[in-house]
Design a protein around this motif. Structure first.
Motif, PDB file in Angstrom:
ATOM      1  N   LYS A 128     -12.821  33.921   4.493  1.00  0.00           N
ATOM      2  CA  LYS A 128     -11.504  33.431   4.862  1.00  0.00           C
ATOM      3  C   LYS A 128     -11.611  32.008   5.382  1.00  0.00           C
ATOM      4  O   LYS A 128     -12.536  31.667   6.131  1.00  0.00           O
ATOM      5  N   ILE A 129     -10.660  31.180   4.974  1.00  0.00           N
ATOM      6  CA  ILE A 129     -10.646  29.789   5.411  1.00  0.00           C
ATOM      7  C   ILE A 129     -10.650  29.728   6.944  1.00  0.00           C
ATOM      8  O   ILE A 129      -9.872  30.398   7.611  1.00  0.00           O
ATOM      9  N   GLY A 130     -11.553  28.935   7.482  1.00  0.00           N
ATOM     10  CA  GLY A 130     -11.650  28.771   8.925  1.00  0.00           C
ATOM     11  C   GLY A 130     -12.546  29.771   9.611  1.00  0.00           C
ATOM     12  O   GLY A 130     -12.767  29.685  10.820  1.00  0.00           O
ATOM     13  N   GLU A 131     -13.103  30.730   8.842  1.00  0.00           N
ATOM     14  CA  GLU A 131     -13.961  31.745   9.425  1.00  0.00           C
ATOM     15  C   GLU A 131     -15.282  31.822   8.668  1.00  0.00           C
ATOM     16  O   GLU A 131     -15.467  31.174   7.640  1.00  0.00           O
ATOM     17  N   SER A 132     -16.207  32.627   9.185  1.00  0.00           N
ATOM     18  CA  SER A 132     -17.462  32.856   8.493  1.00  0.00           C
ATOM     19  C   SER A 132     -17.278  33.939   7.434  1.00  0.00           C
ATOM     20  O   SER A 132     -16.267  34.653   7.429  1.00  0.00           O
ATOM     21  N   GLN A 133     -18.258  34.058   6.550  1.00  0.00           N
ATOM     22  CA  GLN A 133     -18.170  35.036   5.470  1.00  0.00           C
ATOM     23  C   GLN A 133     -18.563  36.429   5.969  1.00  0.00           C
ATOM     24  O   GLN A 133     -19.419  36.566   6.842  1.00  0.00           O
ATOM     25  N   HIS A 134     -17.923  37.458   5.395  1.00  0.00           N
ATOM     26  CA  HIS A 134     -18.224  38.841   5.750  1.00  0.00           C
ATOM     27  C   HIS A 134     -18.627  39.603   4.490  1.00  0.00           C
ATOM     28  O   HIS A 134     -18.016  39.449   3.436  1.00  0.00           O
ATOM     29  N   LYS A 135     -19.639  40.436   4.615  1.00  0.00           N
ATOM     30  CA  LYS A 135     -20.089  41.279   3.506  1.00  0.00           C
ATOM     31  C   LYS A 135     -19.748  42.732   3.814  1.00  0.00           C
ATOM     32  O   LYS A 135     -20.044  43.231   4.901  1.00  0.00           O
ATOM     33  N   ILE A 136     -19.105  43.400   2.848  1.00  0.00           N
ATOM     34  CA  ILE A 136     -18.690  44.795   3.029  1.00  0.00           C
ATOM     35  C   ILE A 136     -19.352  45.649   1.955  1.00  0.00           C
ATOM     36  O   ILE A 136     -19.158  45.418   0.762  1.00  0.00           O
ATOM     37  N   LYS A 137     -20.131  46.627   2.365  1.00  0.00           N
ATOM     38  CA  LYS A 137     -20.683  47.594   1.420  1.00  0.00           C
ATOM     39  C   LYS A 137     -19.601  48.601   1.045  1.00  0.00           C
ATOM     40  O   LYS A 137     -18.798  49.000   1.892  1.00  0.00           O
ATOM     41  N   PHE A 162      -5.916  46.287  -2.912  1.00  0.00           N
ATOM     42  CA  PHE A 162      -6.159  45.234  -3.896  1.00  0.00           C
ATOM     43  C   PHE A 162      -6.470  45.848  -5.252  1.00  0.00           C
ATOM     44  O   PHE A 162      -7.148  46.880  -5.335  1.00  0.00           O
ATOM     45  N   ILE A 163      -5.966  45.217  -6.314  1.00  0.00           N
ATOM     46  CA  ILE A 163      -6.256  45.679  -7.670  1.00  0.00           C
ATOM     47  C   ILE A 163      -7.449  44.886  -8.198  1.00  0.00           C
ATOM     48  O   ILE A 163      -7.519  43.664  -8.090  1.00  0.00           O
ATOM     49  N   VAL A 164      -8.392  45.616  -8.779  1.00  0.00           N
ATOM     50  CA  VAL A 164      -9.633  45.041  -9.300  1.00  0.00           C
ATOM     51  C   VAL A 164      -9.656  45.239 -10.810  1.00  0.00           C
ATOM     52  O   VAL A 164      -9.439  46.352 -11.295  1.00  0.00           O
ATOM     53  N   ARG A 165      -9.913  44.168 -11.569  1.00  0.00           N
ATOM     54  CA  ARG A 165      -9.905  44.256 -13.026  1.00  0.00           C
ATOM     55  C   ARG A 165     -11.132  43.571 -13.621  1.00  0.00           C
ATOM     56  O   ARG A 165     -11.776  42.762 -12.980  1.00  0.00           O
ATOM     57  N   ASP A 183      -9.904  49.312  -1.230  1.00  0.00           N
ATOM     58  CA  ASP A 183      -9.377  49.505   0.124  1.00  0.00           C
ATOM     59  C   ASP A 183     -10.408  48.930   1.082  1.00  0.00           C
ATOM     60  O   ASP A 183     -11.479  49.513   1.280  1.00  0.00           O
ATOM     61  N   THR A 184     -10.120  47.763   1.662  1.00  0.00           N
ATOM     62  CA  THR A 184     -11.092  47.121   2.539  1.00  0.00           C
ATOM     63  C   THR A 184     -11.197  47.818   3.889  1.00  0.00           C
ATOM     64  O   THR A 184     -12.191  47.618   4.605  1.00  0.00           O
ATOM     65  N   VAL A 185     -10.194  48.625   4.261  1.00  0.00           N
ATOM     66  CA  VAL A 185     -10.241  49.346   5.531  1.00  0.00           C
ATOM     67  C   VAL A 185     -11.203  50.529   5.446  1.00  0.00           C
ATOM     68  O   VAL A 185     -12.096  50.706   6.273  1.00  0.00           O
ATOM     69  N   SER A 186     -11.024  51.350   4.390  1.00  0.00           N
ATOM     70  CA  SER A 186     -11.911  52.502   4.196  1.00  0.00           C
ATOM     71  C   SER A 186     -13.195  52.130   3.454  1.00  0.00           C
ATOM     72  O   SER A 186     -14.084  52.953   3.285  1.00  0.00           O
ATOM     73  N   ARG A 187     -13.262  50.890   2.976  1.00  0.00           N
ATOM     74  CA  ARG A 187     -14.432  50.369   2.260  1.00  0.00           C
ATOM     75  C   ARG A 187     -14.745  51.210   1.018  1.00  0.00           C
ATOM     76  O   ARG A 187     -15.882  51.618   0.782  1.00  0.00           O
ATOM     77  N   THR A 188     -13.722  51.418   0.226  1.00  0.00           N
ATOM     78  CA  THR A 188     -13.863  52.217  -0.987  1.00  0.00           C
ATOM     79  C   THR A 188     -13.342  51.457  -2.195  1.00  0.00           C
ATOM     80  O   THR A 188     -12.432  50.625  -2.084  1.00  0.00           O
TER      81      THR A 188
END
Length: 290
Positions: A128-137, A162-165, A183-188
């Motif tokens: 995100k602009i203005g922040e550091s990068q985050h990695k989500i498994k 989010f839709i992924v294509r 789903d970035t909340v449930s990380r799925t």
């Protein structure tokens, strides 16, 4: 003669020391000045653009009993935000990673202020602009389909997801998955097939949602019938014909024009970006260059 023998004796002793230590060698590493591979990653609004680049490095190895070798690479990936309407001295903001090797940090724009990258479907990097990068498994699963696809797009969808294509995943046959829901909340990440309600997006070259409404860009090779659809049946009027285009964050690109959409009304800037360089034009003249 005595000096000659002494010199050669010293060299021989040095070689013996090297051999006892498994050979003398020297490794050198340096970062080059400047940046490489600059590309436009996304648009924040009607005046700010996101640019990604990297820094090149060189590793050199040399040893008495080993051939000299160079290995080149790049890392220190960086995101910067620039003004594309007015030429300024430099970026409004920049953030840089510490990684020596490239991490695919900026594969596409996810929202108006977030760039996605990483190793989908196993993990995703969010910057995100203005922040550091985050990695989500991520945990992944298949729902009604049997074959995954290579990911090329992550865009906003309904219910805060989010839709992924893939490039052509919406047209997948033979049991292949058409899209996935992130789903970035449930990380799925759940791969899915198109159902009756979403079957109409099969012909979309780009697709995303605003709230509960689904918007779709359908491109025509001749550029005369390209259009933007809303919820299958509604056609959004565009201020110009376009041959290429798609969603960039909250902006829409219609050929060379960067456009805003508000209450289903599209307004295009008089600044033009042709998509192949970091130059922006107005009345066929370069007004901004980075």
């Amino acid at each position: 003669m005595k000096n000659f023998v002494s010199r050669h004796f010293a060299v021989a002793m040095a070689m013996l020391v090297c051999i006892s230590m498994w050979g003398c060698s020297e490794d050198r590493f340096k970062w080059y000045d400047g940046r490489i591979g600059a590309e436009i990653v996304g648009f924040v609004n009607d005046s700010l653009v996101i640019v990604g680049d990297a820094q090149a490095w060189l590793k050199s190895h040399e040893g008495i009993f080993e051939p000299y070798s160079d290995v080149a690479g790049s890392g220190h990936e960086r995101l910067c935000v620039y003004n594309y309407r007015v030429q300024e001295d430099g970026p409004r903001w920049c953030g840089q990673l510490d990684d020596e090797n490239m991490t695919n940090a900026f594969r596409g724009q996810m929202t108006d202020s977030i760039v996605w990258g990483g190793d989908l479907p196993n993990s995703i990097r969010l910057w995100k602009i203005g922040e550091s990068q985050h990695k989500i498994k991520l945990d992944k699963s298949l729902d009604g389909c049997s074959r995954e696809f290579g990911v090329s797009s992550v865009k906003q969808w309904t219910d805060g997801k989010f839709i992924v294509r893939g490039d052509n995943s919406l047209k997948a046959g033979g049991g292949g998955c058409h899209y996935a829901i992130l789903d970035t909340v449930s990380r799925t990440l759940i791969y899915k097939s198109l159902n009756e309600n979403l079957g109409w997006i099969e012909d979309c070259n780009d697709v995303r949602a605003w709230g509960d409404d689904v918007y779709c860009v359908v491109l025509d090779d001749e550029g005369k019938k390209s259009c933007i659809l809303k919820n299958e049946k509604d056609t959004i009027s565009t201020p110009r014909n376009f041959a290429i285009g798609g969603f960039w964050g909250d902006m829409i690109k219609l050929s060379g024009n960067i456009c805003n959409i508000n209450s289903d009304k599209i307004t295009c800037s008089d600044i033009v970006w042709y998509g192949n360089e970091l130059k922006f034009y107005q009345n066929d003249e370069v007004v901004v260059e980075y």
